[in-house]
Design an enzyme around this catalytic site. Structure first.
Site, PDB file in Angstrom:
ATOM      1  N   HIS A  47       0.714  -1.474   0.510  1.00 47.23           N
ATOM      2  CA  HIS A  47       0.320  -0.460  -0.243  1.00 47.23           C
ATOM      3  C   HIS A  47       0.781   1.053   0.460  1.00 47.23           C
ATOM      4  O   HIS A  47       1.108   1.596   0.942  1.00 47.23           O
ATOM      5  CB  HIS A  47      -0.741   0.270   1.094  1.00 47.23           C
ATOM      6  CG  HIS A  47      -1.727  -1.028   1.605  1.00 47.23           C
ATOM      7  ND1 HIS A  47      -1.302  -2.080   2.201  1.00 47.23           N
ATOM      8  CD2 HIS A  47      -2.980  -1.262   1.058  1.00 47.23           C
ATOM      9  CE1 HIS A  47      -2.315  -3.210   1.503  1.00 47.23           C
ATOM     10  NE2 HIS A  47      -3.267  -1.865   0.945  1.00 47.23           N
ATOM     11  N   HIS A 278      -3.848   3.237  -3.827  1.00 50.56           N
ATOM     12  CA  HIS A 278      -4.358   2.073  -1.745  1.00 50.56           C
ATOM     13  C   HIS A 278      -3.420   1.602  -1.752  1.00 50.56           C
ATOM     14  O   HIS A 278      -2.993   0.880  -0.613  1.00 50.56           O
ATOM     15  CB  HIS A 278      -5.912   2.378  -1.651  1.00 50.56           C
ATOM     16  CG  HIS A 278      -6.121   1.752  -0.654  1.00 50.56           C
ATOM     17  ND1 HIS A 278      -5.849   1.708   0.353  1.00 50.56           N
ATOM     18  CD2 HIS A 278      -5.965  -0.125  -0.752  1.00 50.56           C
ATOM     19  CE1 HIS A 278      -6.066   1.305   1.748  1.00 50.56           C
ATOM     20  NE2 HIS A 278      -6.395  -0.070   1.042  1.00 50.56           N
ATOM     21  N   GLU A 427     -18.254  -3.329  24.647  1.00 51.98           N
ATOM     22  CA  GLU A 427     -16.819  -4.936  24.859  1.00 51.98           C
ATOM     23  C   GLU A 427     -16.104  -4.501  23.647  1.00 51.98           C
ATOM     24  O   GLU A 427     -15.077  -4.958  24.170  1.00 51.98           O
ATOM     25  CB  GLU A 427     -17.858  -5.868  24.263  1.00 51.98           C
ATOM     26  CG  GLU A 427     -19.306  -6.038  25.668  1.00 51.98           C
ATOM     27  CD  GLU A 427     -20.742  -5.229  25.053  1.00 51.98           C
ATOM     28  OE1 GLU A 427     -20.709  -4.227  23.777  1.00 51.98           O
ATOM     29  OE2 GLU A 427     -21.366  -5.327  25.346  1.00 51.98           O
ATOM     30  N   HIS A 489     -28.693 -14.713  25.349  1.00 51.97           N
ATOM     31  CA  HIS A 489     -27.140 -13.821  26.344  1.00 51.97           C
ATOM     32  C   HIS A 489     -26.859 -15.480  26.973  1.00 51.97           C
ATOM     33  O   HIS A 489     -26.045 -15.297  27.083  1.00 51.97           O
ATOM     34  CB  HIS A 489     -28.288 -13.292  27.076  1.00 51.97           C
ATOM     35  CG  HIS A 489     -29.126 -12.290  27.385  1.00 51.97           C
ATOM     36  ND1 HIS A 489     -29.187 -11.473  26.218  1.00 51.97           N
ATOM     37  CD2 HIS A 489     -29.010 -10.897  28.265  1.00 51.97           C
ATOM     38  CE1 HIS A 489     -30.074 -10.331  26.465  1.00 51.97           C
ATOM     39  NE2 HIS A 489     -28.817 -10.015  27.659  1.00 51.97           N
TER      40      HIS A 489
HETATM   41  C1  LIG Z   1     -11.536  -4.714   9.851  1.00 51.79           C
HETATM   42  C2  LIG Z   1     -11.093  -4.389   8.569  1.00 51.79           C
HETATM   43  N1  LIG Z   1     -11.745  -4.552   7.461  1.00 51.79           N
HETATM   44  C3  LIG Z   1     -11.475  -4.113   6.128  1.00 51.79           C
HETATM   45  C4  LIG Z   1     -10.367  -4.533   5.868  1.00 51.79           C
HETATM   46  C5  LIG Z   1      -9.643  -3.900   4.705  1.00 51.79           C
HETATM   47  N2  LIG Z   1      -9.000  -2.797   4.931  1.00 51.79           N
HETATM   48  C6  LIG Z   1      -7.898  -2.864   4.298  1.00 51.79           C
HETATM   49  S1  LIG Z   1      -7.284  -0.528   4.135  1.00 51.79           S
HETATM   50  C7  LIG Z   1      -9.089  -0.737   3.380  1.00 51.79           C
HETATM   51  C8  LIG Z   1      -9.664   1.381   3.677  1.00 51.79           C
HETATM   52  C9  LIG Z   1      -8.843   1.362   4.001  1.00 51.79           C
HETATM   53  O1  LIG Z   1      -8.988   2.884   3.655  1.00 51.79           O
HETATM   54  P1  LIG Z   1      -8.531   4.002   4.746  1.00 51.79           P
HETATM   55  O2  LIG Z   1      -8.710   4.342   5.250  1.00 51.79           O
HETATM   56  O3  LIG Z   1      -9.103   5.347   4.030  1.00 51.79           O
HETATM   57  O4  LIG Z   1      -6.967   4.034   3.562  1.00 51.79           O
HETATM   58  P2  LIG Z   1      -6.218   4.948   3.048  1.00 51.79           P
HETATM   59  O5  LIG Z   1      -7.112   4.782   1.297  1.00 51.79           O
HETATM   60  O6  LIG Z   1      -6.364   6.236   2.977  1.00 51.79           O
HETATM   61  O7  LIG Z   1      -4.907   4.394   2.633  1.00 51.79           O
HETATM   62  C10 LIG Z   1      -9.928  -2.152   3.716  1.00 51.79           C
HETATM   63  C11 LIG Z   1     -11.359  -2.120   3.472  1.00 51.79           C
HETATM   64  C12 LIG Z   1      -8.865  -4.415   6.746  1.00 51.79           C
HETATM   65  N3  LIG Z   1      -7.509  -4.281   7.161  1.00 51.79           N
HETATM   66  N4  LIG Z   1     -10.293  -3.902   8.402  1.00 51.79           N
END
Ligand SMILES: Cc1ncc(C[n+]2csc(CCOP(=O)(O)OP(=O)(O)O)c2C)c(N)n1
Length: 678
Positions: A47, A278, A427, A489
């Site tokens: 990334h 990204h 939680e 529960h």
């Molecule tokens: C809980 C979770 N859901 C989905 C992902 C997959 N994922 C990794 S980065 C991302 C998008 C994040 O966007 P952003 O925080 O804006 O990062 P940027 O594009 O600016 O690098 C996703 C959906 C993950 N790592 N964790």
């Protein structure tokens, strides 16, 4: 127009006189950008966008503010830096390399994302110095940072600002802030006024699918302000603005959000500002074009000497602060120094063993009929004076889960000298904050909720297991035995799903003595989390003869042996062990010799020598009994074995009626035993 805009709701905080960073900020930031581009390109995976976008912010933070010393990465009073947006791991790896962390070599950067490298796809705690927490599941980092910032306040209240006074910085993206856990975390942090927590929001409005406008209309700064945070909006590529905002945030009386408007993939001329940067390599052409656009001439992975020297200098900034801190520690009263050192080392005081032993004796002698959640509370009453690092709490179920004892004092924004946290109905946030408390050092956190809500905590428990850190979850109301609250529960599959998690110890003690032993085993398990599954309903004391050995630490043991050869072995956990004993009595009346085995912790039992396990399990046919789903029970009962338990969800009604209704009774166990006896 000031470079830092405070939102209207933010309190006026005084900015320190702006001594703007050296003009080399952009060049230093470009070193991060180049390393990120190059490493992702070489790995053909990763990334680049986030590191390139946040390089300026990170440079100002690391060169001007962050208190750290690569020559002693674990120095207890260092600032914590949490890369919540863990996918941008190259930002962190580049920073660690450039500032001089010994183990983050250029070779490691070149091995980005390769098997065995320190530079895993997402930062992994323990893989390299300077990685404070494993991140990647979005939202976990910011919520863990709340726990770290809380730990700092608690430890400072106990040991004074001379020994404890540092900031926690978390870098979070749109993704972290879209995750629900962020709501729990920022609400808790705002409520507790964790003023040394500073979140740097990579406000680039891009995520994987494209612009965030596809999925959210949230005004994030307004959300933070509503939770009681100081809020700043800045241009994240403007070093002066970054500097001023961080300086102001450090002086705030509440946690701070700095929304840094950035361009994802900053510098890549054709792709910046788009989701294309990204999570994919930019491609050789675009990397070359970015080099040109940024004015960055060196070959891949090469850093010009003057820029490298400036970064190294930044890495040396903290040394004096650390040395001064070491002197203060050396000058502290010997008792205070020893207490502090023991706490940060996470050592369990030797007194704890005697406390547990005395309780076991007492329980065995008094033989109470108690819910194990109540026995657990009694254990905590006794343990707290002996183990000062224990920090308790509950997600708004304090009275039900027995995590608060008389001696505990609640923690509040006005007073951090307590040791009990009202986490609120959060939680997931609680579980992540507990991780932060443990990672920070100085604390053994435990927190309570109902076992059915383990699913709400699961992502944070999973990270604790992955990181190998000691946190203790007290999860009560562990079966249909909770009765009238009904199937919403009543956990049925949670035991199986928790047992499926590597490096998590799941304890289900059957009586007061086993509960004391389970606490001892959980405290001793300092390389991973534990879950104590406890009953709502009363259970008799089955362990009526004191033995010094911690039998729960064996994971399983013979609770009742037969005279002569076994006809059948009844294996059970928790509240079903008394049923097994009752069934053995019924069978004995018929001349059937049934042994009873208690299996309170499968993970520990699996670690016992094969001969021990074989002796416990025996050669006779087996029946497993647990008021939960069958799942992995077959490993203990074998293909010929029988299982008495649940095969679907529970129901609302009094507990005794539910046990009858679902056929989990001594008579049913005896019947199952008759069926398996050859
Ligand atoms: C809980 C979770 N859901 C989905 C992902 C997959 N994922 C990794 S980065 C991302 C998008 C994040 O966007 P952003 O925080 O804006 O990062 P940027 O594009 O600016 O690098 C996703 C959906 C993950 N790592 N964790």
């Amino acid at each position: 127009m000031p470079s830092v805009q405070l939102t209207q709701t933010a309190p006026e905080v005084e900015a320190t006189t702006a001594v703007h960073p050296a003009p080399a900020v952009r060049d230093m930031a470009n070193a991060i950008r180049a390393l990120a581009m190059d490493a992702v390109q070489r790995a053909n995976s990763g990334h680049p966008g986030m590191p390139m976008g946040m390089a300026d912010v990170a440079t100002v933070l690391f060169t001007e503010f962050l208190k750290f010393d690569p020559s002693d990465p674990r120095w207890p009073d260092r600032d914590r830096f949490v890369l919540s947006a863990g996918h941008g791991s190259m930002l962190l790896y580049a920073l660690l390399h450039l500032t001089g962390y010994e183990d983050m070599t250029l070779a490691e950067l070149k091995n980005f994302r390769q098997l065995g490298a320190r530079t895993a796809g997402h930062p992994e705690y323990g893989h390299a110095a300077g990685i404070e927490v494993t991140t990647g599941p979005l939202g976990q980092g910011i919520a863990t940072a709340v726990g770290m910032a809380l730990a700092e306040r608690l430890l400072a209240a106990e040991f004074g600002n001379g020994l404890v006074g540092h900031y926690t910085y978390a870098l979070a993206g749109d993704g972290c802030l879209m995750e629900g856990i962020s709501h729990e975390a920022i609400d808790l942090a705002g409520h507790l006024k964790l003023n040394k927590l500073i979140v740097l929001f990579d406000d680039n409005a891009i995520s994987i699918d494209g612009p965030t406008s596809l999925a959210t209309s949230m005004d994030q700064p307004a959300r933070f302000a509503a939770a009681g945070w100081s809020v700043f909006r800045i241009d994240g590529h403007e070093p002066g603005a970054i500097y001023d905002a961080i300086a102001a945030a450090r002086n705030s009386d509440r946690p701070s959000l700095i929304a840094c408007k950035t361009v994802i993939g900053y510098g890549a001329p054709h792709k910046q500002g788009t989701a294309a940067t990204h999570g994919s390599p930019l491609g050789a052409e675009e990397v070359a074009a970015a080099r040109k656009a940024l004015g960055w001439c060196p070959a891949p992975f090469e850093i010009p000497a003057d820029i490298r020297a400036a970064w190294r200098e930044a890495g040396r900034r903290g040394r004096r602060a650390r040395e001064a801190w070491c002197q203060r520690l050396a000058a502290a009263r010997p008792a205070q120094r020893a207490a502090f050192q023991a706490r940060v080392a996470g050592a369990l005081p030797v007194e704890a063993a005697a406390v547990i032993d005395a309780l076991k004796r007492k329980f065995a002698a008094e033989r109470p009929t108690l819910a194990t959640r109540q026995s657990s509370q009694q254990v905590l009453e006794a343990l707290l004076p002996a183990v000062p690092g224990l920090i308790g709490g509950s997600a708004d179920l304090t009275g039900s889960v027995g995590t608060k004892t008389k001696a505990y004092k609640p923690v509040s924004a006005a007073d951090f000298s307590g040791s009990y946290i009202h986490y609120g109905v959060r939680e997931h946030g609680m579980a992540a904050a507990m991780n932060g408390l443990a990672l920070h050092g100085g604390f053994i956190p435990f927190g309570g909720t109902f076992l059915a809500f383990a699913d709400y905590c699961r992502p944070a428990i999973r990270l604790a297991a992955l990181m190998g850190i000691r946190v203790i979850h007290v999860m009560t109301h562990d079966s249909i035995g909770l009765g009238e609250d009904g199937p919403t529960h009543q956990p049925v599959e949670q035991l199986a799903s928790l047992r499926a998690m590597p490096n998590l110890k799941v304890f289900r003690p059957c009586d007061a003595v086993e509960t004391a032993e389970a606490w001892a085993a959980a405290l001793a398990h300092d390389s991973g989390p534990s879950v104590l599954c406890l009953t709502r309903q009363g259970v008799p004391t089955l362990r009526q003869t004191h033995v010094a050995e911690n039998l729960v630490a064996r994971g399983g043991y013979v609770m009742r042996e037969v005279a002569g050869v076994r006809d059948v072995t009844l294996l059970a956990t928790g509240s079903e062990v008394p049923l097994a004993v009752a069934a053995a009595d019924l069978l004995a009346a018929e001349g059937v010799r049934a042994a009873v085995v208690s299996l309170p912790c499968w993970e520990l039992f699996k670690r016992q020598p094969a001969a021990y396990r074989k002796a416990v399990l025996g050669d006779a046919p087996r029946v497993g009994i647990e008021a939960a789903t069958r799942n992995d029970w077959d490993q203990w009962i074998g293909p010929e074995g029988a299982f008495v338990g649940m095969s679907g969800f529970g129901a609302s009604g009094p507990a005794e009626q539910l046990y009858e209704h679902f056929g989990i009774t001594a008579a049913a166990v005896a019947e199952a035993a008759r069926g398996v006896i050859r």
